[in-house]
Motif scaffolding. Structure first.
Motif, PDB file in Angstrom:
ATOM      1  N   SER A 254      16.226  -5.660  10.669  1.00 13.97           N
ATOM      2  CA  SER A 254      15.264  -5.625  11.762  1.00 13.97           C
ATOM      3  C   SER A 254      15.898  -6.299  12.971  1.00 13.97           C
ATOM      4  CB  SER A 254      13.993  -6.361  11.328  1.00 13.97           C
ATOM      5  OG  SER A 254      13.069  -6.423  12.380  1.00 13.97           O
ATOM      6  N   TRP A 255      15.860  -5.615  14.122  1.00 13.63           N
ATOM      7  CA  TRP A 255      16.404  -6.154  15.361  1.00 13.63           C
ATOM      8  C   TRP A 255      15.575  -5.590  16.504  1.00 13.63           C
ATOM      9  CZ3 TRP A 255      18.208  -2.187  12.597  1.00 13.63           C
ATOM     10  CH2 TRP A 255      18.551  -1.014  13.237  1.00 13.63           C
ATOM     11  N   SER A 256      15.849  -6.012  17.720  1.00 15.40           N
ATOM     12  CA  SER A 256      15.021  -5.596  18.852  1.00 15.40           C
ATOM     13  C   SER A 256      15.046  -4.089  19.079  1.00 15.40           C
ATOM     14  CB  SER A 256      15.423  -6.339  20.125  1.00 15.40           C
ATOM     15  OG  SER A 256      16.728  -5.959  20.518  1.00 15.40           O
ATOM     16  N   GLY A 257      16.084  -3.404  18.589  1.00 10.99           N
ATOM     17  CA  GLY A 257      16.208  -1.965  18.782  1.00 10.99           C
ATOM     18  C   GLY A 257      15.633  -1.131  17.658  1.00 10.99           C
ATOM     19  N   GLY A 258      15.147  -1.759  16.606  1.00  7.30           N
ATOM     20  CA  GLY A 258      14.578  -0.983  15.509  1.00  7.30           C
ATOM     21  C   GLY A 258      14.662  -1.693  14.178  1.00  7.30           C
ATOM     22  N   GLU A 259      14.529  -0.915  13.113  1.00  5.53           N
ATOM     23  CA  GLU A 259      14.611  -1.453  11.762  1.00  5.53           C
ATOM     24  C   GLU A 259      14.927  -0.335  10.797  1.00  5.53           C
ATOM     25  OE1 GLU A 259      10.867  -2.478   9.707  1.00  5.53           O
ATOM     26  OE2 GLU A 259       9.941  -2.047  11.634  1.00  5.53           O
ATOM     27  N   GLY A 260      15.367  -0.706   9.612  1.00  7.08           N
ATOM     28  CA  GLY A 260      15.657   0.284   8.588  1.00  7.08           C
ATOM     29  C   GLY A 260      16.082  -0.385   7.299  1.00  7.08           C
ATOM     30  N   THR A 261      15.990   0.342   6.211  1.00  4.54           N
ATOM     31  CA  THR A 261      16.405  -0.141   4.895  1.00  4.54           C
ATOM     32  C   THR A 261      17.521   0.762   4.385  1.00  4.54           C
ATOM     33  OG1 THR A 261      14.176  -0.968   4.455  1.00  4.54           O
ATOM     34  CG2 THR A 261      15.625  -0.676   2.554  1.00  4.54           C
ATOM     35  N   TYR A 262      18.587   0.131   3.891  1.00  3.99           N
ATOM     36  CA  TYR A 262      19.780   0.880   3.483  1.00  3.99           C
ATOM     37  C   TYR A 262      20.323   0.358   2.161  1.00  3.99           C
ATOM     38  CZ  TYR A 262      19.493   1.924   8.422  1.00  3.99           C
ATOM     39  OH  TYR A 262      19.041   2.297   9.654  1.00  3.99           O
ATOM     40  N   ASP A 263      20.876   1.263   1.355  1.00  2.67           N
ATOM     41  CA  ASP A 263      21.607   0.866   0.158  1.00  2.67           C
ATOM     42  C   ASP A 263      22.939   0.293   0.613  1.00  2.67           C
ATOM     43  OD1 ASP A 263      19.550   1.874  -1.372  1.00  2.67           O
ATOM     44  OD2 ASP A 263      20.607   3.707  -1.940  1.00  2.67           O
ATOM     45  N   ILE A 264      23.139  -0.977   0.363  1.00  5.77           N
ATOM     46  CA  ILE A 264      24.346  -1.666   0.816  1.00  5.77           C
ATOM     47  C   ILE A 264      25.427  -1.667  -0.258  1.00  5.77           C
ATOM     48  CG2 ILE A 264      25.227  -3.943   1.508  1.00  5.77           C
ATOM     49  CD1 ILE A 264      23.715  -2.357   3.691  1.00  5.77           C
ATOM     50  N   TYR A 265      25.015  -1.724  -1.516  1.00  7.10           N
ATOM     51  CA  TYR A 265      25.995  -1.657  -2.599  1.00  7.10           C
ATOM     52  C   TYR A 265      25.425  -0.812  -3.734  1.00  7.10           C
ATOM     53  CZ  TYR A 265      28.996  -2.663  -6.479  1.00  7.10           C
ATOM     54  OH  TYR A 265      29.842  -2.500  -7.539  1.00  7.10           O
ATOM     55  N   LYS A 266      26.176   0.209  -4.122  1.00  4.17           N
ATOM     56  CA  LYS A 266      25.857   1.026  -5.298  1.00  4.17           C
ATOM     57  C   LYS A 266      27.099   1.025  -6.169  1.00  4.17           C
ATOM     58  CE  LYS A 266      23.390   4.846  -4.686  1.00  4.17           C
ATOM     59  NZ  LYS A 266      22.963   6.165  -4.156  1.00  4.17           N
ATOM     60  N   ALA A 267      26.964   0.579  -7.401  1.00  4.18           N
ATOM     61  CA  ALA A 267      28.121   0.402  -8.282  1.00  4.18           C
ATOM     62  C   ALA A 267      28.961   1.664  -8.424  1.00  4.18           C
ATOM     63  CB  ALA A 267      27.659  -0.081  -9.654  1.00  4.18           C
ATOM     64  N   LYS A 268      28.339   2.814  -8.524  1.00  6.73           N
ATOM     65  CA  LYS A 268      29.100   4.049  -8.722  1.00  6.73           C
ATOM     66  C   LYS A 268      29.722   4.576  -7.436  1.00  6.73           C
ATOM     67  CE  LYS A 268      26.766   5.513 -12.893  1.00  6.73           C
ATOM     68  NZ  LYS A 268      27.708   4.946 -13.801  1.00  6.73           N
ATOM     69  N   ARG A 269      29.323   4.028  -6.282  1.00  6.04           N
ATOM     70  CA  ARG A 269      29.822   4.505  -4.989  1.00  6.04           C
ATOM     71  C   ARG A 269      30.838   3.561  -4.365  1.00  6.04           C
ATOM     72  NH1 ARG A 269      25.613   3.954  -0.317  1.00  6.04           N
ATOM     73  NH2 ARG A 269      26.366   1.834  -0.546  1.00  6.04           N
ATOM     74  N   ASP A 270      30.621   2.265  -4.508  1.00  2.00           N
ATOM     75  CA  ASP A 270      31.363   1.287  -3.717  1.00  2.00           C
ATOM     76  C   ASP A 270      32.456   0.570  -4.493  1.00  2.00           C
ATOM     77  OD1 ASP A 270      29.915   1.697  -1.301  1.00  2.00           O
ATOM     78  OD2 ASP A 270      28.235   0.632  -2.193  1.00  2.00           O
ATOM     79  N   CYS A 271      33.316  -0.070  -3.746  1.00  2.00           N
ATOM     80  CA  CYS A 271      34.448  -0.789  -4.310  1.00  2.00           C
ATOM     81  C   CYS A 271      34.091  -2.256  -4.523  1.00  2.00           C
ATOM     82  CB  CYS A 271      35.640  -0.657  -3.377  1.00  2.00           C
ATOM     83  SG  CYS A 271      35.282  -1.268  -1.729  1.00  2.00           S
ATOM     84  N   ARG A 272      35.081  -3.057  -4.837  1.00  2.00           N
ATOM     85  CA  ARG A 272      34.849  -4.476  -5.104  1.00  2.00           C
ATOM     86  C   ARG A 272      34.697  -5.306  -3.838  1.00  2.00           C
ATOM     87  NH1 ARG A 272      39.711  -4.852  -8.997  1.00  2.00           N
ATOM     88  NH2 ARG A 272      40.493  -5.618  -7.046  1.00  2.00           N
ATOM     89  N   ARG A 273      35.074  -4.775  -2.692  1.00  3.78           N
ATOM     90  CA  ARG A 273      34.899  -5.471  -1.431  1.00  3.78           C
ATOM     91  C   ARG A 273      34.296  -4.491  -0.445  1.00  3.78           C
ATOM     92  NH1 ARG A 273      36.117 -10.084   0.744  1.00  3.78           N
ATOM     93  NH2 ARG A 273      37.498 -10.696  -0.906  1.00  3.78           N
ATOM     94  N   CYS A 274      33.068  -4.785  -0.031  1.00  5.99           N
ATOM     95  CA  CYS A 274      32.359  -3.883   0.887  1.00  5.99           C
ATOM     96  C   CYS A 274      32.061  -4.629   2.169  1.00  5.99           C
ATOM     97  CB  CYS A 274      31.041  -3.424   0.270  1.00  5.99           C
ATOM     98  SG  CYS A 274      31.239  -2.512  -1.245  1.00  5.99           S
ATOM     99  N   ASP A 275      32.524  -4.088   3.275  1.00  2.00           N
ATOM    100  CA  ASP A 275      32.233  -4.638   4.598  1.00  2.00           C
ATOM    101  C   ASP A 275      31.417  -3.615   5.375  1.00  2.00           C
ATOM    102  OD1 ASP A 275      33.661  -6.943   4.059  1.00  2.00           O
ATOM    103  OD2 ASP A 275      35.442  -6.307   5.140  1.00  2.00           O
ATOM    104  N   TRP A 276      30.284  -4.052   5.903  1.00  2.00           N
ATOM    105  CA  TRP A 276      29.403  -3.196   6.698  1.00  2.00           C
ATOM    106  C   TRP A 276      29.276  -3.758   8.096  1.00  2.00           C
ATOM    107  CZ3 TRP A 276      27.620   1.338   4.795  1.00  2.00           C
ATOM    108  CH2 TRP A 276      27.694   1.514   3.406  1.00  2.00           C
ATOM    109  N   TYR A 277      29.305  -2.906   9.083  1.00  2.00           N
ATOM    110  CA  TYR A 277      29.203  -3.313  10.487  1.00  2.00           C
ATOM    111  C   TYR A 277      27.994  -2.647  11.104  1.00  2.00           C
ATOM    112  CZ  TYR A 277      33.904  -5.021   9.887  1.00  2.00           C
ATOM    113  OH  TYR A 277      35.000  -5.713   9.444  1.00  2.00           O
TER     114      TYR A 277
END
Length: 87
Positions: free
Chosen positions: A64-87
């Motif tokens: 949530s920020w002044s420009g909006g909001e949203g919910t996202y999957d940040i880590y999914k074991a079958k999709r992601d690696c051992r180090r995940c960086d999100w910007y």
């Protein structure tokens, strides 16, 4: 999946919205609620964990920020690696 069971996973979320704009982040999984955190421009929030034995670990975050909001999957074991960086 067997060889990654005991490997620590690192997740980091970076705020690059600019103008020192804060973003509120509330992350959780089925078993863990990491609470709400606020990060400002050029800051990051992160955590580490071990995926569950079934390889179905999922962390999702509500942003949530002044420009909006949203919910996202940040880590999914079958999709992601051992180090995940999100910007």
């Amino acid at each position: 999946a067997q060889k990654t069971l005991f490997v620590r996973t690192h997740v980091r979320i970076f705020n690059n919205l600019g103008d020192n704009q804060g973003v509120s982040i509330h992350c959780k999984s089925k078993d863990n609620d990491l609470g709400t955190n606020v990060i400002y421009n050029d800051q990051c929030y992160g955590w580490h964990f071990h995926s569950n034995i079934w390889g179905i670990t999922l962390f999702f975050c509500h942003f949530s920020w002044s420009g909006g909001e949203g919910t996202y999957d940040i880590y999914k074991a079958k999709r992601d690696c051992r180090r995940c960086d999100w910007y």
